[in-house]
Design a protein around this motif. Structure first.
Motif, PDB file in Angstrom:
ATOM      1  N   GLN A  77       9.088 -26.404  36.678  1.00 18.38           N
ATOM      2  CA  GLN A  77       7.921 -26.279  35.801  1.00 18.38           C
ATOM      3  C   GLN A  77       8.143 -25.172  34.784  1.00 18.38           C
ATOM      4  O   GLN A  77       8.677 -24.115  35.139  1.00 18.38           O
ATOM      5  CB  GLN A  77       6.655 -25.938  36.617  1.00 18.38           C
ATOM      6  CG  GLN A  77       6.229 -27.027  37.574  1.00 18.38           C
ATOM      7  CD  GLN A  77       6.363 -26.615  39.025  1.00 18.38           C
ATOM      8  OE1 GLN A  77       7.263 -25.847  39.384  1.00 18.38           O
ATOM      9  NE2 GLN A  77       5.478 -27.112  39.885  1.00 18.38           N
ATOM     10  N   LEU A  78       7.702 -25.442  33.570  1.00 19.61           N
ATOM     11  CA  LEU A  78       7.750 -24.380  32.547  1.00 19.61           C
ATOM     12  C   LEU A  78       6.895 -24.805  31.358  1.00 19.61           C
ATOM     13  O   LEU A  78       7.037 -25.932  30.858  1.00 19.61           O
ATOM     14  CB  LEU A  78       9.190 -24.153  32.070  1.00 19.61           C
ATOM     15  CG  LEU A  78       9.367 -22.987  31.083  1.00 19.61           C
ATOM     16  CD1 LEU A  78       9.179 -21.630  31.782  1.00 19.61           C
ATOM     17  CD2 LEU A  78      10.750 -23.041  30.428  1.00 19.61           C
ATOM     18  N   ALA A  79       6.020 -23.910  30.920  1.00 22.46           N
ATOM     19  CA  ALA A  79       5.173 -24.233  29.763  1.00 22.46           C
ATOM     20  C   ALA A  79       6.039 -24.428  28.522  1.00 22.46           C
ATOM     21  O   ALA A  79       7.065 -23.765  28.356  1.00 22.46           O
ATOM     22  CB  ALA A  79       4.169 -23.105  29.530  1.00 22.46           C
ATOM     23  N   SER A  80       5.590 -25.325  27.637  1.00 16.36           N
ATOM     24  CA  SER A  80       6.401 -25.683  26.453  1.00 16.36           C
ATOM     25  C   SER A  80       6.592 -24.513  25.497  1.00 16.36           C
ATOM     26  O   SER A  80       7.463 -24.567  24.643  1.00 16.36           O
ATOM     27  CB  SER A  80       5.750 -26.825  25.680  1.00 16.36           C
ATOM     28  OG  SER A  80       5.402 -27.852  26.517  1.00 16.36           O
ATOM     29  N   SER A 317       1.996 -31.089  23.190  1.00 16.33           N
ATOM     30  CA  SER A 317       1.507 -31.674  24.427  1.00 16.33           C
ATOM     31  C   SER A 317       1.978 -30.754  25.560  1.00 16.33           C
ATOM     32  O   SER A 317       3.114 -30.273  25.532  1.00 16.33           O
ATOM     33  CB  SER A 317       2.068 -33.081  24.625  1.00 16.33           C
ATOM     34  OG  SER A 317       1.788 -33.496  25.933  1.00 16.33           O
ATOM     35  N   THR A 318       1.111 -30.539  26.527  1.00 14.68           N
ATOM     36  CA  THR A 318       1.458 -29.645  27.639  1.00 14.68           C
ATOM     37  C   THR A 318       2.796 -30.023  28.267  1.00 14.68           C
ATOM     38  O   THR A 318       3.609 -29.174  28.597  1.00 14.68           O
ATOM     39  CB  THR A 318       0.348 -29.713  28.708  1.00 14.68           C
ATOM     40  OG1 THR A 318      -0.859 -29.300  28.093  1.00 14.68           O
ATOM     41  CG2 THR A 318       0.658 -28.809  29.892  1.00 14.68           C
ATOM     42  N   PHE A 319       3.015 -31.331  28.421  1.00 14.64           N
ATOM     43  CA  PHE A 319       4.199 -31.771  29.169  1.00 14.64           C
ATOM     44  C   PHE A 319       5.400 -32.143  28.297  1.00 14.64           C
ATOM     45  O   PHE A 319       6.402 -32.621  28.803  1.00 14.64           O
ATOM     46  CB  PHE A 319       3.826 -32.947  30.080  1.00 14.64           C
ATOM     47  CG  PHE A 319       2.816 -32.562  31.134  1.00 14.64           C
ATOM     48  CD1 PHE A 319       3.144 -31.622  32.099  1.00 14.64           C
ATOM     49  CD2 PHE A 319       1.542 -33.108  31.147  1.00 14.64           C
ATOM     50  CE1 PHE A 319       2.223 -31.245  33.072  1.00 14.64           C
ATOM     51  CE2 PHE A 319       0.615 -32.738  32.117  1.00 14.64           C
ATOM     52  CZ  PHE A 319       0.953 -31.801  33.082  1.00 14.64           C
ATOM     53  N   SER A 320       5.301 -31.961  26.972  1.00 11.73           N
ATOM     54  CA  SER A 320       6.464 -32.303  26.129  1.00 11.73           C
ATOM     55  C   SER A 320       7.616 -31.377  26.518  1.00 11.73           C
ATOM     56  O   SER A 320       7.398 -30.248  26.969  1.00 11.73           O
ATOM     57  CB  SER A 320       6.122 -32.158  24.651  1.00 11.73           C
ATOM     58  OG  SER A 320       5.809 -30.823  24.356  1.00 11.73           O
ATOM     59  N   SER A 321       8.806 -31.846  26.357  1.00  7.37           N
ATOM     60  CA  SER A 321      10.042 -31.125  26.749  1.00  7.37           C
ATOM     61  C   SER A 321       9.939 -30.498  28.137  1.00  7.37           C
ATOM     62  O   SER A 321      10.423 -29.393  28.373  1.00  7.37           O
ATOM     63  CB  SER A 321      10.467 -30.095  25.696  1.00  7.37           C
ATOM     64  OG  SER A 321       9.580 -29.021  25.597  1.00  7.37           O
ATOM     65  N   ASN A 322       9.293 -31.204  29.063  1.00  6.88           N
ATOM     66  CA  ASN A 322       9.175 -30.681  30.433  1.00  6.88           C
ATOM     67  C   ASN A 322      10.561 -30.609  31.078  1.00  6.88           C
ATOM     68  O   ASN A 322      11.428 -31.436  30.815  1.00  6.88           O
ATOM     69  CB  ASN A 322       8.204 -31.549  31.253  1.00  6.88           C
ATOM     70  CG  ASN A 322       8.807 -32.881  31.626  1.00  6.88           C
ATOM     71  OD1 ASN A 322       9.533 -32.989  32.607  1.00  6.88           O
ATOM     72  ND2 ASN A 322       8.552 -33.917  30.822  1.00  6.88           N
ATOM     73  N   PRO A 323      10.804 -29.598  31.911  1.00  7.69           N
ATOM     74  CA  PRO A 323      12.167 -29.358  32.413  1.00  7.69           C
ATOM     75  C   PRO A 323      12.737 -30.495  33.261  1.00  7.69           C
ATOM     76  O   PRO A 323      13.944 -30.729  33.224  1.00  7.69           O
ATOM     77  CB  PRO A 323      12.040 -28.088  33.247  1.00  7.69           C
ATOM     78  CG  PRO A 323      10.657 -27.607  33.126  1.00  7.69           C
ATOM     79  CD  PRO A 323       9.855 -28.559  32.313  1.00  7.69           C
ATOM     80  N   LEU A 324      11.889 -31.214  34.011  1.00  4.44           N
ATOM     81  CA  LEU A 324      12.445 -32.322  34.809  1.00  4.44           C
ATOM     82  C   LEU A 324      12.982 -33.414  33.884  1.00  4.44           C
ATOM     83  O   LEU A 324      14.078 -33.949  34.077  1.00  4.44           O
ATOM     84  CB  LEU A 324      11.378 -32.897  35.746  1.00  4.44           C
ATOM     85  CG  LEU A 324      10.883 -31.957  36.846  1.00  4.44           C
ATOM     86  CD1 LEU A 324       9.798 -32.635  37.689  1.00  4.44           C
ATOM     87  CD2 LEU A 324      12.023 -31.512  37.755  1.00  4.44           C
ATOM     88  N   GLY A 325      12.205 -33.729  32.856  1.00  3.83           N
ATOM     89  CA  GLY A 325      12.617 -34.772  31.908  1.00  3.83           C
ATOM     90  C   GLY A 325      13.857 -34.372  31.124  1.00  3.83           C
ATOM     91  O   GLY A 325      14.802 -35.161  30.997  1.00  3.83           O
ATOM     92  N   THR A 326      13.867 -33.156  30.616  1.00  2.00           N
ATOM     93  CA  THR A 326      15.020 -32.764  29.787  1.00  2.00           C
ATOM     94  C   THR A 326      16.291 -32.660  30.630  1.00  2.00           C
ATOM     95  O   THR A 326      17.380 -32.965  30.143  1.00  2.00           O
ATOM     96  CB  THR A 326      14.754 -31.422  29.070  1.00  2.00           C
ATOM     97  OG1 THR A 326      14.313 -30.466  30.037  1.00  2.00           O
ATOM     98  CG2 THR A 326      13.707 -31.558  27.977  1.00  2.00           C
TER      99      THR A 326
END
Ligand SMILES: Cc1ncc(COP(=O)(O)O)c(C=O)c1O
Length: 456
Positions: A77-80, A317-326
């Motif tokens: 988890q990490l804020a954008s 967006s809160t979840f853009s470039s979220n660490p799991l996705g990237t």
């Protein structure tokens, strides 16, 4: 809960608004692996659409799953507003690849789904063209269901009931040569359809061009290089080159929607590479994370997206470039660098297309087959080989999904998806990792489905 109770519960508590509900009752699956989905009775369903091309690299791809598991234990988890290594390396890898391919510099911007990234691209376009809000898009085009994306998606069905949020696009006929909107023939039409588009700019009376100010009322043309939901329609050679030259002359941006066709679905990393043009913006999603995370995004030319033109906070967006996705996406892009997916996609696609042509010869209901890389189509028609037969296509899907097909004494199902202007096209997007034996099984199962549907 067993399937019966689950379905009762779904009927009572789930919105139907976010599903297709094609099949009654809808099918419940419980696990997946490689090219197969398995139902509660553990019947294998060979999947020829792979979550609308989101799972190009096979269900449960071990390498991509491992990247996700590593990231969960490391920085999940990490804020954008903060940075992490995976985001930066992913953006660099994509931007550098695009620079190598098209010779243009630019930047990458992430969001949490294809539609949301289309929304971001609309902002970029409007911003770069002084707030102009009018777009060209194709008949048969699909760019998503958020309000902005629906306004450039051709189906009125997706707009009806919600009013207009922005201006709907001006929809231009796509070069759907099997059903040419101008009644021409591919061999001698000389791309008459592009001439018809170019004609709009001949005179101010055609409503799109101010000859004195030398500017168009339209900011961009949204294209899918191969139409996805529209039925995997492949344009003829030379089409996009000629279209792009009209757009360049009129200073209209080309936005290339690669959400469904990107990541080697159509043979090349980006499907537009097959057509020899350079887009101004590329929008991508789906297979970027092999369906493990809704990360999506866009690339835009530096001039459109540099931090002065598109400053911090332009979208969020809160979840853009979220660490799991990237993290998964970075692994995907590295994996694609290490093997020759282009040769694989073209070779397997050619084998399947040959098999489809063979089926077409043996089954009268197959009116047209075509393919580019691993994006393949089979159009189901009446006795004249042309009139769309939607009912027959529905029957095929019902039979395929019944899980009662049989090959070598073993029970199978087949996952098919329907698309096309008349809902009579079986759009085939198998895993790029499909094996030779699975391709042969797919052709046998399709043969059986066609035979049973026609016999009905
Ligand atoms: C070409 C294309 N554009 C946009 C979208 C919308 O993407 P999403 O469903 O992730 O919002 C899709 C989804 O099917 C698509 O195929």
């Amino acid at each position: 809960m067993d399937d019966g109770r689950l379905l009762q519960s779904e009927a009572a508590h789930c919105s139907f608004g976010d599903t297709v509900h094609y099949l009654e009752p809808p099918k419940i699956f419980s696990r997946c692996e490689g090219s197969f989905l398995y139902d509660e009775a553990d019947v294998p369903f060979l999947d020829l659409q792979m979550w609308y091309s989101a799972v190009n690299f096979g269900y449960g791809n071990p390498r991509l799953n491992a990247a996700l598991k590593r990231q969960i234990d490391h920085l999940p988890q990490l804020a954008s507003q903060y940075l992490h290594r995976e985001k930066i390396e992913l953006a660099s890898a994509l931007a550098q690849r695009i620079e190598r391919t098209f010779g243009m510099t630019g930047r990458i911007h992430f969001n949490v789904g294809g539609s949301q990234s289309i929304e971001d691209s609309i902002k970029l376009v409007r911003n770069a063209r002084s707030g102009k809000s009018l777009m060209f898009a194709f008949e048969g085009g699909y760019h998503g269901r958020t309000l902005g994306a629906s306004s450039i998606t051709s189906s009125y069905r997706y707009r009806r009931r919600y009013g207009h949020f922005g201006d709907r696009a001006h929809f231009v006929p796509f070069p759907y040569c099997f059903r040419c909107p101008y009644g021409k023939r591919r061999d001698d039409c000389n791309l008459y359809c592009v001439d018809q588009f170019a004609r709009l700019f001949d005179s101010e009376y055609h409503a799109v061009w101010d000859a004195k100010a030398e500017t168009s009322e339209f900011a961009a043309f949204y294209v899918e290089p191969i139409q996805g939901t529209g039925g995997y329609v492949i344009p003829p050679p030379g089409y996009f080159e000629k279209l792009k030259s009209v757009l360049e002359a009129r200073k209209i941006l080309m936005v290339d929607d690669e959400i469904q066709m990107g990541f080697y679905r159509a043979g090349k990393f980006w499907a537009i590479e097959n057509f020899n043009v350079k887009p101004d913006i590329i929008v991508f999603g789906k297979a970027l994370t092999n369906g493990l995370n809704p990360l999506a995004g866009l690339w835009a030319r530096e001039e459109l997206i540099n931090p002065t033109a598109f400053p911090p906070g332009s979208t969020h967006s809160t979840f853009s470039s979220n660490p799991l996705g990237t993290a998964v996406a970075l692994e995907t892009v590295q994996m694609l660098d290490e093997s020759d997916y282009e040769t694989m996609s073209f070779a397997k696609g050619a084998y399947l297309l040959q098999g489809l042509k063979d089926l077409q010869r043996r089954h009268r209901i197959v009116g047209d087959v075509d393919g580019m890389g691993m994006a393949l189509r089979m159009e189901i028609c009446g006795d004249d080989g042309f009139t769309p037969d939607r009912a027959m296509t529905d029957r095929m899907v019902e039979i395929a999904m019944s899980g009662n097909l049989e090959v070598g004494g073993k029970r199978y199902g087949l996952v098919l998806d329907i698309g096309g202007y008349y809902k009579n096209v079986v759009t085939l997007a198998p895993a790029l990792t499909i094996t030779q034996a699975e391709m042969d099984l797919a052709l046998l199962l399709l043969d059986q489905v066609l035979e049973r549907a026609a016999r009905h």
